[in-house]
Design an enzyme around this catalytic site. Structure first.
Site, PDB file in Angstrom:
ATOM      1  N   THR A   1      -6.634   2.832  10.616  1.00 50.41           N
ATOM      2  CA  THR A   1      -6.724   3.425  11.956  1.00 50.41           C
ATOM      3  C   THR A   1      -7.547   2.581  12.934  1.00 50.41           C
ATOM      4  O   THR A   1      -7.128   2.366  14.074  1.00 50.41           O
ATOM      5  CB  THR A   1      -7.345   4.841  11.841  1.00 50.41           C
ATOM      6  OG1 THR A   1      -6.555   5.588  10.916  1.00 50.41           O
ATOM      7  CG2 THR A   1      -7.360   5.550  13.170  1.00 50.41           C
TER       8      THR A   1
ATOM      9  N   ASP B   1       1.689   5.953  -5.164  1.00 49.25           N
ATOM     10  CA  ASP B   1       0.874   7.078  -4.715  1.00 49.25           C
ATOM     11  C   ASP B   1       1.469   8.389  -5.236  1.00 49.25           C
ATOM     12  O   ASP B   1       2.378   8.962  -4.629  1.00 49.25           O
ATOM     13  CB  ASP B   1       0.800   7.061  -3.180  1.00 49.25           C
ATOM     14  CG  ASP B   1       0.068   8.258  -2.611  1.00 49.25           C
ATOM     15  OD1 ASP B   1      -0.360   9.129  -3.396  1.00 49.25           O
ATOM     16  OD2 ASP B   1      -0.068   8.334  -1.379  1.00 49.25           O
TER      17      ASP B   1
ATOM     18  N   ASP C   1       0.845  -1.199   0.000  1.00 51.41           N
ATOM     19  CA  ASP C   1       0.000   0.000   0.000  1.00 51.41           C
ATOM     20  C   ASP C   1       0.888   1.260   0.000  1.00 51.41           C
ATOM     21  O   ASP C   1       2.065   1.187   0.400  1.00 51.41           O
ATOM     22  CB  ASP C   1      -0.862  -0.087   1.280  1.00 51.41           C
ATOM     23  CG  ASP C   1      -1.895   0.998   1.394  1.00 51.41           C
ATOM     24  OD1 ASP C   1      -2.396   1.453   0.361  1.00 51.41           O
ATOM     25  OD2 ASP C   1      -2.229   1.375   2.546  1.00 51.41           O
ATOM     26  N   HIS C   2       0.333   2.393  -0.367  1.00 51.70           N
ATOM     27  CA  HIS C   2       1.023   3.708  -0.344  1.00 51.70           C
ATOM     28  C   HIS C   2       2.540   3.677  -0.434  1.00 51.70           C
ATOM     29  O   HIS C   2       3.240   3.726   0.579  1.00 51.70           O
ATOM     30  CB  HIS C   2       0.692   4.477   0.945  1.00 51.70           C
ATOM     31  CG  HIS C   2      -0.688   5.021   0.986  1.00 51.70           C
ATOM     32  ND1 HIS C   2      -1.115   6.075   0.211  1.00 51.70           N
ATOM     33  CD2 HIS C   2      -1.751   4.649   1.736  1.00 51.70           C
ATOM     34  CE1 HIS C   2      -2.392   6.328   0.482  1.00 51.70           C
ATOM     35  NE2 HIS C   2      -2.803   5.473   1.392  1.00 51.70           N
TER      36      HIS C   2
ATOM     37  N   HIS D   1      -9.885   4.917   0.177  1.00 53.48           N
ATOM     38  CA  HIS D   1      -8.891   4.988   1.265  1.00 53.48           C
ATOM     39  C   HIS D   1      -9.518   5.718   2.446  1.00 53.48           C
ATOM     40  O   HIS D   1     -10.568   6.333   2.323  1.00 53.48           O
ATOM     41  CB  HIS D   1      -7.643   5.733   0.780  1.00 53.48           C
ATOM     42  CG  HIS D   1      -6.708   4.846   0.011  1.00 53.48           C
ATOM     43  ND1 HIS D   1      -5.444   4.550   0.452  1.00 53.48           N
ATOM     44  CD2 HIS D   1      -6.881   4.177  -1.156  1.00 53.48           C
ATOM     45  CE1 HIS D   1      -4.865   3.735  -0.421  1.00 53.48           C
ATOM     46  NE2 HIS D   1      -5.714   3.505  -1.411  1.00 53.48           N
TER      47      HIS D   1
HETATM   48  O1  G3H Z   1      -4.072   3.138   3.037  1.00 52.64           O
HETATM   49  C1  G3H Z   1      -4.543   3.059   4.180  1.00 52.64           C
HETATM   50  C2  G3H Z   1      -5.908   3.493   4.441  1.00 52.64           C
HETATM   51  O2  G3H Z   1      -6.332   4.444   3.563  1.00 52.64           O
HETATM   52  C3  G3H Z   1      -6.266   3.590   5.860  1.00 52.64           C
HETATM   53  O3  G3H Z   1      -7.085   4.668   6.223  1.00 52.64           O
HETATM   54  O4  G3H Z   1      -6.373   4.662   8.579  1.00 52.64           O
HETATM   55  O5  G3H Z   1      -8.215   6.103   7.822  1.00 52.64           O
HETATM   56  O6  G3H Z   1      -8.524   3.635   7.930  1.00 52.64           O
HETATM   57  P1  G3H Z   1      -7.601   4.791   7.727  1.00 52.64           P
HETATM   58 ZN    ZN Z   2      -4.647   5.176   2.231  1.00 52.46          ZN
END
Ligand code: G3H
Ligand code: ZN
Length: 301
Positions: free
Chosen positions: A258, A116, A84-85, A233
């Site tokens: 989160t 990203d 991811d990212h 996201h």
């Molecule tokens: O790439 C990770 C997510 O977009 C997590 O977002 O921490 O707000 O759930 P969040």
């Molecule tokens: Zn994200």
């Protein structure tokens, strides 16, 4: 790479059938097993992912460490591994050696990677995303990119949420999305349509997120112009009704960080075993609220 199923096929089918694939961020290595266990027990297809921020800001250590943990504990009949990212410019506005991160992810057997380019100009985002797609597809790896900007990771104060939503700050432009998809050949696209990322630094990283909503009309327009799986996201704390509508309008993958990280952090220092149980419970709660029990029965036929 998953030996049982291909992420490209599963994502396409999920998009067609309007089934949500949840993607869970591993902010600490011991979170991985309970995520996988929850997916298997619920017979749900999901994605286990790690982002550069998970490694730099929390306890995911490295993409090698996550791949090793995945190899040990993941039940690949129910999940994929996603990088991811990988930002080109990070949340502190520093340049990142994105090429090395992506190469490592591909070599380590990640099923898909996210480049990203959300802090780049439209043209630069297209150029770098197209390069990554070329590199990844040669190796059978799928690519996610971001167009527009899902705010919240940046190390600076955000405007009030209502202002972001009303003024559509950072929102993906439908016409740009169409051009972006055509020029990059990206497999799926992270769009900005009302969600925001949970904070990853300072005191805000421990606070409960605001309950975001989704501009469904805006999303529907992007979906109509792109016709590829779309990604939401900032998935923690979005209103469930909005998510249900979003699934009908192209959202195929949702990233949740989160909510499960905070569940783990609350007890990780006092009781490791309970912390892992909290992650499993949180993942099951999410599967329950999106009603995606038994998605494997539909997606694997
Ligand atoms: O790439 C990770 C997510 O977009 C997590 O977002 O921490 O707000 O759930 P969040
Ligand atoms: Zn994200």
């Amino acid at each position: 790479m998953n030996p049982f199923m291909k992420i490209s096929q599963v994502m396409r089918l999920a998009y067609k059938k309007h089934i949500l694939i949840p993607a869970f961020n591993v902010a600490y290595l011991p979170m991985l097993k309970p995520i996988s266990d929850a997916l298997s027990e619920c017979n749900t297809i999901g994605i286990i992912e790690v982002s550069r921020p998970d490694i730099m800001n929390f306890g995911a250590k490295s993409i090698e460490a996550v791949a090793a943990e995945y190899e040990k504990f993941a039940n690949e009949k129910f999940c994929f591994l996603h990088l991811d990212h990988v930002p080109v410019i990070d949340e502190n506005f520093t340049d990142v050696d994105w090429e090395q991160w992506i190469k490592n992810g591909i070599e380590l057997g990640y099923d898909s990677v996210m480049i990203d380019g959300s802090r780049l100009s439209f043209e630069e985002n297209i150029r770098i995303t197209a390069t990554v797609v070329e590199m990844a597809h040669r190796n059978g790896v799928c690519v996610e990119a971001e167009l527009g900007s899902v705010l919240g990771h940046e190390n600076k104060k955000l405007p009030p949420y209502e202002e972001i939503f009303e003024k559509k700050i950072g929102f993906t432009q439908p016409e740009e999305a169409k051009i972006f998809v055509e020029k990059t050949n990206v497999d799926w696209l992270s769009v900005s349509v009302g969600s925001i990322h949970g904070a990853i630094s300072g005191a805000a990283k421990n606070q409960k997120k605001i309950c975001a909503r989704i501009d469904i009309k805006h999303l529907a327009e992007i979906n109509q112009k792109t016709s590829i799986p779309l990604v939401l996201h900032g998935g923690s704390g979005i209103q469930v009704d909005c998510i249900k509508e979003a699934i009908k309008n192209g959202i195929t993958k949702i990233n949740i960080g989160t909510e499960i990280r905070q569940a783990y952090e609350q007890v990780m220092e006092s009781d490791q075993k309970i912390a892992e149980k909290m992650v499993k419970k949180a993942v099951m709660g999410i599967i329950d609220s999106y009603q995606i029990y038994n998605s494997a029965d539909v997606l694997l036929t």
